[in-house]
Design an enzyme around this catalytic site. Sequence first.
Site, short mmCIF file in Angstrom:
data_model
loop_
_atom_site.label_atom_id
_atom_site.label_comp_id
_atom_site.label_asym_id
_atom_site.label_seq_id
_atom_site.Cartn_x
_atom_site.Cartn_y
_atom_site.Cartn_z
N SER A 161 -3.62 20.78 -33.90
CA SER A 161 -4.14 21.87 -33.07
C SER A 161 -2.99 22.78 -32.70
CB SER A 161 -4.74 21.27 -31.79
OG SER A 161 -5.07 22.27 -30.85
N TYR A 174 -4.93 15.58 -24.32
CA TYR A 174 -5.18 16.18 -25.64
C TYR A 174 -3.89 16.76 -26.23
CZ TYR A 174 -7.64 19.25 -29.03
OH TYR A 174 -8.09 19.90 -30.16
N1 LIG Z 1 -12.63 23.58 -32.17
C1 LIG Z 1 -11.38 23.92 -31.92
O1 LIG Z 1 -11.13 24.95 -31.28
C2 LIG Z 1 -10.24 23.08 -32.42
C3 LIG Z 1 -8.97 23.65 -32.46
C4 LIG Z 1 -7.90 22.88 -32.90
C5 LIG Z 1 -8.09 21.58 -33.32
N2 LIG Z 1 -9.34 21.03 -33.26
C6 LIG Z 1 -9.48 19.65 -33.72
O2 LIG Z 1 -10.37 19.61 -34.81
C7 LIG Z 1 -11.02 18.35 -34.86
C8 LIG Z 1 -12.51 18.58 -34.97
O3 LIG Z 1 -12.96 19.18 -33.78
P1 LIG Z 1 -14.28 20.08 -33.68
O4 LIG Z 1 -13.95 21.27 -32.91
O5 LIG Z 1 -14.91 20.21 -35.00
O6 LIG Z 1 -15.18 19.19 -32.70
P2 LIG Z 1 -16.45 18.25 -32.97
O7 LIG Z 1 -16.78 17.66 -31.66
O8 LIG Z 1 -17.47 18.99 -33.72
O9 LIG Z 1 -15.84 17.12 -33.94
C9 LIG Z 1 -15.14 16.01 -33.49
C10 LIG Z 1 -15.77 14.79 -34.10
O10 LIG Z 1 -15.02 13.63 -33.75
C11 LIG Z 1 -15.97 12.58 -33.61
N3 LIG Z 1 -15.48 11.43 -32.87
C12 LIG Z 1 -15.26 11.33 -31.53
N4 LIG Z 1 -14.87 10.06 -31.24
C13 LIG Z 1 -14.84 9.37 -32.41
C14 LIG Z 1 -14.52 8.05 -32.74
N5 LIG Z 1 -14.16 7.15 -31.82
N6 LIG Z 1 -14.60 7.69 -34.04
C15 LIG Z 1 -14.98 8.58 -34.98
N7 LIG Z 1 -15.30 9.85 -34.72
C16 LIG Z 1 -15.23 10.24 -33.44
C17 LIG Z 1 -17.15 13.22 -32.92
O11 LIG Z 1 -18.31 12.44 -33.07
C18 LIG Z 1 -17.22 14.56 -33.63
O12 LIG Z 1 -18.08 14.54 -34.74
C19 LIG Z 1 -10.59 17.59 -33.62
O13 LIG Z 1 -9.54 16.70 -33.93
C20 LIG Z 1 -10.10 18.69 -32.70
O14 LIG Z 1 -9.14 18.23 -31.79
C21 LIG Z 1 -10.41 21.76 -32.84
#
Ligand SMILES: NC(=O)c1ccc[n+]([C@@H]2O[C@H](COP(=O)([O-])OP(=O)(O)OC[C@H]3O[C@@H](n4cnc5c(N)ncnc54)[C@H](O)[C@@H]3O)[C@@H](O)[C@H]2O)c1
Length: 278
Positions: A161, A174
């Site tokens: 991130s 986080y």
């Molecule tokens: N959306 C943003 O702005 C953003 C920015 C930078 C990084 N990220 C990172 O991208 C990744 C995906 O995030 P997103 O925004 O698509 O959110 P999201 O909530 O759609 O996806 C996260 C997924 O992780 C899963 N998860 C949670 N606990 C779990 C566990 N114990 N075992 C297996 N799966 C588990 C959830 O069920 C979910 O499907 C994350 O690592 C997040 O930190 C997101």
Amino acid sequence: MGRLQDKVAIITGAGRKKGLGEGIARRFAEEGATVVITDIGKASGDHLPANHIGTSEEMEEVAAALREETGGNVHTMVCDVRSEDDISRTIADTVSQFGKLDIVVNNAGIGYIMKPLMEMSIDEWDVVLDVNLRGPFLFTKHAAQVFIRQGFGGRIINIASQAAKSPAPLLVHYTSSKHGMIGLTRTAAAELGEYGITSNAVCPNHVTTGLGAIQNARRGEVLGKDTDGVLDFRKAKIPLGRVGLASDTANACVFLASDEAAYITGEAMNVSGGEEMH
Ligand SMILES: NC(=O)c1ccc[n+]([C@@H]2O[C@H](COP(=O)([O-])OP(=O)(O)OC[C@H]3O[C@@H](n4cnc5c(N)ncnc54)[C@H](O)[C@@H]3O)[C@@H](O)[C@H]2O)c1
């Protein structure tokens, strides 16, 4: 021929609609990979409620829609990344069903618990570190063992991130987990390079996924803005003038998984429209 033709990839936390994992799975399937999307499948305790996670039902819908849209090979497995048994079983099942493993994308992560550092409980800290850092460590460890046994290298891609490089108020757990993920990425690159295994991180800025929408709402409370106001606030800091899309991160992952990136390892690539430059 797609750029990932005949590759077999596992993507964790890919069971939610509009998530980055779904976007990565789409691009991998379009490029010819066999894709195993995994997710936790069911709610677990106070910090992983059904409305914040990818349930098995949602994951099956995501996979069916991706098969329909791309005509690709998209499969599902339930895997809680907090469980070493789940991780080793998911990797073993992938190899036995699809013949091998080439790519792991550590995408599962949680970031919806947002509060000041002084109000953060140890429980909240632990669950975020367990999902966001301990899980990717375990996946890296078990995938590396398989990659080395197979003898033809492998790719590990960690979805970190912007919060892996810069502070994010209300998200001390986080940001700590994502900063740690860069250490994991680099150390894995240093130790596993001799086996032809690359390890890289991708660092997206804000993307309006399910998680991103929750973060917007909470930021709005703090800033006294509605969602459009929060997005305008975000855009004003981005040289390319828009927030990120799941496809931006997915395209970076395709590159890092492809033969074109064979000599790139230990990197933490920003995908942030220029918002993050170091
Ligand atoms: N959306 C943003 O702005 C953003 C920015 C930078 C990084 N990220 C990172 O991208 C990744 C995906 O995030 P997103 O925004 O698509 O959110 P999201 O909530 O759609 O996806 C996260 C997924 O992780 C899963 N998860 C949670 N606990 C779990 C566990 N114990 N075992 C297996 N799966 C588990 C959830 O069920 C979910 O499907 C994350 O690592 C997040 O930190 C997101």
